[in-house]
Design a protein around this motif. Structure first.
Motif, PDB file in Angstrom:
ATOM      1  N   ARG A   9       0.829  -1.207   0.000  1.00 45.03           N
ATOM      2  CA  ARG A   9       0.000   0.000   0.000  1.00 45.03           C
ATOM      3  C   ARG A   9       0.861   1.254   0.000  1.00 45.03           C
ATOM      4  O   ARG A   9       1.920   1.285   0.597  1.00 45.03           O
ATOM      5  CB  ARG A   9      -0.913   0.033   1.230  1.00 45.03           C
ATOM      6  N   LEU A  27     -15.257   7.022  -2.828  1.00 42.93           N
ATOM      7  CA  LEU A  27     -14.086   6.801  -3.673  1.00 42.93           C
ATOM      8  C   LEU A  27     -13.052   5.943  -2.949  1.00 42.93           C
ATOM      9  O   LEU A  27     -12.479   5.014  -3.520  1.00 42.93           O
ATOM     10  CB  LEU A  27     -13.482   8.142  -4.074  1.00 42.93           C
ATOM     11  N   GLU A  30     -14.180   2.442  -2.996  1.00 44.22           N
ATOM     12  CA  GLU A  30     -14.016   1.885  -4.338  1.00 44.22           C
ATOM     13  C   GLU A  30     -12.576   1.434  -4.591  1.00 44.22           C
ATOM     14  O   GLU A  30     -12.343   0.432  -5.263  1.00 44.22           O
ATOM     15  CB  GLU A  30     -14.405   2.956  -5.363  1.00 44.22           C
ATOM     16  N   PHE A  31     -11.618   2.164  -4.014  1.00 46.60           N
ATOM     17  CA  PHE A  31     -10.205   1.830  -4.214  1.00 46.60           C
ATOM     18  C   PHE A  31      -9.648   0.946  -3.103  1.00 46.60           C
ATOM     19  O   PHE A  31      -8.448   0.735  -3.028  1.00 46.60           O
ATOM     20  CB  PHE A  31      -9.374   3.120  -4.351  1.00 46.60           C
ATOM     21  N   ASP A  32     -10.506   0.435  -2.235  1.00 46.30           N
ATOM     22  CA  ASP A  32     -10.088  -0.434  -1.129  1.00 46.30           C
ATOM     23  C   ASP A  32      -9.027   0.250  -0.260  1.00 46.30           C
ATOM     24  O   ASP A  32      -8.059  -0.368   0.185  1.00 46.30           O
ATOM     25  CB  ASP A  32      -9.572  -1.768  -1.670  1.00 46.30           C
ATOM     26  N   ALA A  33      -9.214   1.554  -0.050  1.00 41.76           N
ATOM     27  CA  ALA A  33      -8.273   2.335   0.754  1.00 41.76           C
ATOM     28  C   ALA A  33      -8.590   2.191   2.238  1.00 41.76           C
ATOM     29  O   ALA A  33      -9.740   1.989   2.624  1.00 41.76           O
ATOM     30  CB  ALA A  33      -8.346   3.807   0.357  1.00 41.76           C
ATOM     31  N   VAL A  50      -3.594   3.251   0.069  1.00 42.82           N
ATOM     32  CA  VAL A  50      -4.227   2.729  -1.142  1.00 42.82           C
ATOM     33  C   VAL A  50      -3.363   1.579  -1.671  1.00 42.82           C
ATOM     34  O   VAL A  50      -2.134   1.688  -1.654  1.00 42.82           O
ATOM     35  CB  VAL A  50      -4.316   3.851  -2.211  1.00 42.82           C
ATOM     36  N   ARG A  54      -3.007   0.404  -7.483  1.00 41.17           N
ATOM     37  CA  ARG A  54      -4.122   1.282  -7.854  1.00 41.17           C
ATOM     38  C   ARG A  54      -3.829   2.740  -7.529  1.00 41.17           C
ATOM     39  O   ARG A  54      -4.683   3.606  -7.709  1.00 41.17           O
ATOM     40  CB  ARG A  54      -5.370   0.823  -7.110  1.00 41.17           C
ATOM     41  N   ARG A  57      -4.195   5.531 -10.341  1.00 46.85           N
ATOM     42  CA  ARG A  57      -5.611   5.741 -10.682  1.00 46.85           C
ATOM     43  C   ARG A  57      -6.334   6.458  -9.562  1.00 46.85           C
ATOM     44  O   ARG A  57      -7.221   7.279  -9.811  1.00 46.85           O
ATOM     45  CB  ARG A  57      -6.288   4.405 -10.981  1.00 46.85           C
ATOM     46  N   PHE A  58      -5.971   6.162  -8.301  1.00 49.47           N
ATOM     47  CA  PHE A  58      -6.574   6.845  -7.150  1.00 49.47           C
ATOM     48  C   PHE A  58      -6.275   8.343  -7.198  1.00 49.47           C
ATOM     49  O   PHE A  58      -7.180   9.163  -7.041  1.00 49.47           O
ATOM     50  CB  PHE A  58      -6.053   6.238  -5.841  1.00 49.47           C
ATOM     51  N   ALA A  61      -8.344   9.897  -9.822  1.00 49.93           N
ATOM     52  CA  ALA A  61      -9.760   9.929  -9.446  1.00 49.93           C
ATOM     53  C   ALA A  61     -10.045  11.070  -8.467  1.00 49.93           C
ATOM     54  O   ALA A  61     -11.081  11.741  -8.574  1.00 49.93           O
ATOM     55  CB  ALA A  61     -10.180   8.589  -8.843  1.00 49.93           C
TER      56      ALA A  61
END
Length: 85
Positions: A9, A27, A30-33, A50, A54, A57-58, A61
């Motif tokens: 991460r 959000l 959605e990003f499994d943060a 994060v 990803r 992309r995070f 976003a």
């Protein structure tokens, strides 16, 4: 006993307006943060982790959500953590 692989991460700090807090939480989900810390002042300060694959992309976003006004700031090199349960 089965073990799950650890997830690499990337940590970020960001300051967002209260008006988009709920959208930001969605959000993050959605990003499994993972949220490490929240502060509430003039803006909401967040420290999040994060999944590294990803991370780019995070960042994009968040920039899209805030019309380019907020860019998450990397805080450290990526590290491993337990999977979210």
């Amino acid at each position: 006993l089965a073990t799950e692989p650890k997830i690499l991460r990337q940590s970020y700090a960001l300051h967002i307006p209260y008006a988009i807090l709920e959208q930001t939480r969605l959000l993050l989900e959605e990003f499994d943060a993972l949220i490490d810390d929240e502060t509430f002042d003039a803006h909401v300060g967040l420290r999040v982790q994060v999944p590294a694959e990803r991370a780019e992309r995070f960042v994009q976003a968040v920039r899209d959500l805030t019309a380019g006004k907020v860019t998450p700031q990397p805080q450290a090199t990526p590290r491993e953590s337990e999977p979210r349960r």
